[in-house]
Write an enzyme that holds these catalytic residues in place. Structure first.
Site, PDB file in Angstrom:
ATOM      1  N   HIS A   1       0.806  -1.234   0.000  1.00  0.00           N
ATOM      2  CA  HIS A   1       0.000   0.000   0.000  1.00  0.00           C
ATOM      3  C   HIS A   1       0.833   1.275   0.000  1.00  0.00           C
ATOM      4  O   HIS A   1       0.274   2.365  -0.054  1.00  0.00           O
ATOM      5  CB  HIS A   1      -0.955   0.015   1.197  1.00  0.00           C
TER       6      HIS A   1
HETATM    7  C1  UD1 Z   1      -2.214   5.252   6.020  1.00  0.00           C
HETATM    8  C2  UD1 Z   1      -0.908   5.749   6.623  1.00  0.00           C
HETATM    9  C3  UD1 Z   1       0.155   4.671   6.485  1.00  0.00           C
HETATM   10  C4  UD1 Z   1      -0.332   3.350   7.042  1.00  0.00           C
HETATM   11  C5  UD1 Z   1      -1.640   2.971   6.369  1.00  0.00           C
HETATM   12  C6  UD1 Z   1      -2.189   1.671   6.888  1.00  0.00           C
HETATM   13  C7  UD1 Z   1      -0.396   8.158   6.520  1.00  0.00           C
HETATM   14  C8  UD1 Z   1       0.417   9.169   5.829  1.00  0.00           C
HETATM   15  N1  UD1 Z   1      -0.403   6.931   5.953  1.00  0.00           N
HETATM   16  O1  UD1 Z   1      -2.002   5.080   4.624  1.00  0.00           O
HETATM   17  O2  UD1 Z   1       1.311   5.073   7.199  1.00  0.00           O
HETATM   18  O3  UD1 Z   1       0.641   2.354   6.828  1.00  0.00           O
HETATM   19  O4  UD1 Z   1      -2.581   4.027   6.610  1.00  0.00           O
HETATM   20  O5  UD1 Z   1      -3.311   1.296   6.179  1.00  0.00           O
HETATM   21  O6  UD1 Z   1      -0.998   8.446   7.518  1.00  0.00           O
HETATM   22  N2  UD1 Z   1      -9.287   4.733   1.916  1.00  0.00           N
HETATM   23  C9  UD1 Z   1     -10.447   4.002   1.900  1.00  0.00           C
HETATM   24  N3  UD1 Z   1     -11.045   3.711   3.083  1.00  0.00           N
HETATM   25  C10 UD1 Z   1     -10.534   4.124   4.279  1.00  0.00           C
HETATM   26  C11 UD1 Z   1      -9.358   4.891   4.285  1.00  0.00           C
HETATM   27  C12 UD1 Z   1      -8.741   5.175   3.094  1.00  0.00           C
HETATM   28  O7  UD1 Z   1     -10.943   3.603   0.851  1.00  0.00           O
HETATM   29  O8  UD1 Z   1     -11.128   3.802   5.318  1.00  0.00           O
HETATM   30  C13 UD1 Z   1      -8.610   5.031   0.643  1.00  0.00           C
HETATM   31  C14 UD1 Z   1      -8.972   6.400   0.108  1.00  0.00           C
HETATM   32  O9  UD1 Z   1      -8.997   6.323  -1.267  1.00  0.00           O
HETATM   33  C15 UD1 Z   1      -7.780   7.226   0.549  1.00  0.00           C
HETATM   34  C16 UD1 Z   1      -6.649   6.229   0.449  1.00  0.00           C
HETATM   35  O10 UD1 Z   1      -7.216   4.988   0.832  1.00  0.00           O
HETATM   36  O11 UD1 Z   1      -7.600   8.363  -0.216  1.00  0.00           O
HETATM   37  C17 UD1 Z   1      -5.476   6.537   1.310  1.00  0.00           C
HETATM   38  O12 UD1 Z   1      -5.852   6.661   2.669  1.00  0.00           O
HETATM   39  P1  UD1 Z   1      -4.909   7.467   3.697  1.00  0.00           P
HETATM   40  O13 UD1 Z   1      -5.463   7.397   5.070  1.00  0.00           O
HETATM   41  O14 UD1 Z   1      -4.577   8.810   3.157  1.00  0.00           O
HETATM   42  O15 UD1 Z   1      -3.541   6.671   3.634  1.00  0.00           O
HETATM   43  P2  UD1 Z   1      -3.222   5.114   3.619  1.00  0.00           P
HETATM   44  O16 UD1 Z   1      -2.681   4.774   2.288  1.00  0.00           O
HETATM   45  O17 UD1 Z   1      -4.355   4.306   4.143  1.00  0.00           O
END
Ligand code: UD1
Length: 369
Positions: free
Chosen positions: A208
Site C-alpha cells: 500500500h
Molecule cells: C495510512 C498511513 C500509512 C499506514 C496505512 C495503513 C499516513 C500518511 N499513511 O495510509 O502510514 O501504513 O494508513 O493502512 O498516515 N481509503 C479508503 N477507506 C478508508 C481509508 C482510506 O478507501 O477507510 C482510501 C482512500 O482512497 C484514501 C486512500 O485509501 O484516499 C489513502 O488513505 P490514507 O489514510 O490517506 O492513507 P493510507 O494509504 O491508508
C-alpha cells in the site's frame, strides 16, 4: 486527583497499538480518566470498526470523521477539530501512536496548547524523507516529552537528534502485546478454509505504500514479479483500498495471473493474523508486518529500499529486497530450500509493553504531584 489522558488514533495500524494501553490505563481508574479520540482517517468497516470489535476495544469516545484527502488537507482537518476538543477537555497528557497523519496532527495540536505528548513507537527512522511517515515520525518525536521506543535503534536515533536520555524509554513493542493476546482467538479463524488454503503452502502479500502503488509502471512491474513468485508459491493478497483503487484506475485489474496472485478484500485483525502465521513467507511494504513476522518467525521480504525497523533484519526474519526481482527470487529460493535465516524475537517484545508504559506514566504524572 485523577489525571485526564486522551489517546488519539486514526488509521488501521494505530488500533492494535492503542488497545492494550487503553485497557491497562482502565485498570488504574483511580488514577486516570482515559478517553479515546478516533480522527476518522480510516473509516471503512474493514479498516476500522472491525478492528475495535476484534481487539475488544471500547468504541471511541469521540469520532472526528475527517476522512480522506491530501496530506495537508487531512492533517489540517484533524488539527482544527482536535484543537477545539483539547481546549475543551484540558487533558494532562495526550498519547499518540506510530507514524500516520493522525499521529503528527495530534502531537502538533497538543504541543501548541502546552499539553504533554507521549509517543508510542518513537525513534524509528528510515532516513528517507520521501516517505510521508518519516516526516510524521520526526515532527512527532520533536514535540514529545515521553518517547516510548520499541527497539534499541530508536533510542540511538533519538539521542543523535539531541533528545535527552531521560525522555527516552525502551519499553518494547506494544503491537506484540495485541498479537500475543490474539493468537488463540486467531487460531479459531476459518480464513484458510474460506480461501481453500493449506498451512505452509501459500505466501501472503500486502502492498500500500505510495512509492509502490501510486505509479502505474512501478505497480505494473511489481505485478509481473509477484505473478512469477506466485507460479512457485501461490500468493494471497488482501488488498488495501488505496491499492485496489489504483489497480482499477490504471487498468491493471485484468493484467496479472489470477491463479498465481489472488487478490482479496482487506481482512480483519484475526483473519490476517491467522493467514500470516500459516504462510510459507510474507511479502510486504508495511512496517507493522515486518515486526509481526519477526515475532512469529515467518520469513518476510520487505518490498522497500529501506526499513525503519532494523532489528527485524538484524535479529528477526526480515530481508529488505526492495522491488529487485533478483533479490526477491534469491530469498525465496533460500526459503523454499530451507537455508533462509531463522530469527528471534527482540528484547522486550514479550506482551508486557503496555504495563511498562503505564508504570512509567504513573511515576511521571502521579507520583510527583
Ligand atoms: C495510512 C498511513 C500509512 C499506514 C496505512 C495503513 C499516513 C500518511 N499513511 O495510509 O502510514 O501504513 O494508513 O493502512 O498516515 N481509503 C479508503 N477507506 C478508508 C481509508 C482510506 O478507501 O477507510 C482510501 C482512500 O482512497 C484514501 C486512500 O485509501 O484516499 C489513502 O488513505 P490514507 O489514510 O490517506 O492513507 P493510507 O494509504 O491508508
Amino acid at each position: 486527583m485523577t489525571k485526564r489522558i486522551i489517546l488519539i488514533v486514526g488509521a488501521r495500524p494505530n488500533f492494535m497499538k492503542a488497545a492494550p494501553l487503553l485497557k491497562q490505563l482502565q485498570l488504574h481508574s483511580d488514577k486516570f480518566e482515559a478517553s479515546l479520540i478516533h480522527t476518522g482517517q480510516h473509516y471503512d468497516y474493514e479498516l476500522s470498526q472491525l478492528f475495535f470489535e476484534q481487539l475488544k476495544m471500547k468504541p471511541p469516545d469521540i469520532f472526528l470523521g475527517v476522512g480522506s484527502g491530501s496530506h495537508a488537507y487531512q492533517t489540517a482537518q484533524i488539527m482544527m477539530r482536535l484543537e477545539e476538543l483539547l481546549i475543551e477537555k484540558k487533558p494532562d497528557l495526550v498519547i499518540v501512536f506510530g507514524d500516520v497523519n493522525s499521529t503528527m496532527a495530534g502531537a502538533i495540536v497538543a504541543a501548541k496548547l502546552c499539553i504533554g505528548v507521549a509517543h508510542v513507537e518513537a525513534g524509528l527512522r528510515s532516513f528517507d524523507n520521501t516517505m510521508p511517515e518519516e516526516i510524521n515520525r520526526i515532527v512527532t518525536d520533536r514535540l514529545s516529552q515521553y518517547l516510548f521506543v520499541t527497539e534499541a535503534s530508536g533510542k540511538r536515533n533519538l539521542m543523535h537528534e539531541g533528545v535527552p536520555d531521560e525522555n527516552i524509554y525502551l519499553v518494547g513493542n506494544i503491537m506484540i502485546d495485541s498479537l500475543i493476546n490474539s493468537l488463540s482467538p486467531a487460531d479459531g479463524s476459518d480464513i484458510l478454509d474460506r480461501l481453500g488454503l493449506r498451512p505452509g503452502e501459500y505466501a501472503t502479500l500486502t502492498l500500500h505504500r505510495p512509492s509502490n502503488v501510486d505509479d502505474k509502471s512501478v505497480l505494473e512491474d511489481l505485478l509481473i514479479v509477484l505473478g512469477k513468485v506466485g507460479m512457485k508459491t501461490p500468493v494471497v493478497f488482501p488488498c488495501h483500498p488505496r491499492t485496489m483503487k489504483n489497480l482499477t484506475e490504471f487498468g491493471l485489474s485484468g493484467k496479472y495471473n489470477k491463479d498465481a496472485l489472488r487478490i482479496i478484500e482487506p481482512l480483519g485483525y484475526l483473519d490476517f493474523l491467522k493467514l500470516q502465521k500459516e504462510s510459507r513467507f510474507v511479502l510486504t511494504d508495511s512496517g507493522g508486518i515486518q515486526e509481526e513476522t519477526t515475532y512469529l518467525g515467518i520469513p518476510c521480504l520487505t518490498l522497500r529500499n529501506n526499513t525503519e525497523r532494523p532489528v527485524t533484519v538484524e535479529a528477526g526474519s526480515n530481508t529488505v529486497t526492495a522491488i529487485d526481482p533478483a533479490k526477491i527470487y534469491e530469498a525465496i529460493d533460500q526459503i523454499l530450500d530451507g537455508s533462509y535465516k531463522s530469527g528471534t524475537a527482540p528484547e522486550l517484545w514479550d506482551g508486557n509493553t503496555a504495563e511498562r508504559i503505564v508504570n512509567i506514566i504513573i511515576k511521571e504524572l502521579c507520583d510527583i504531584s
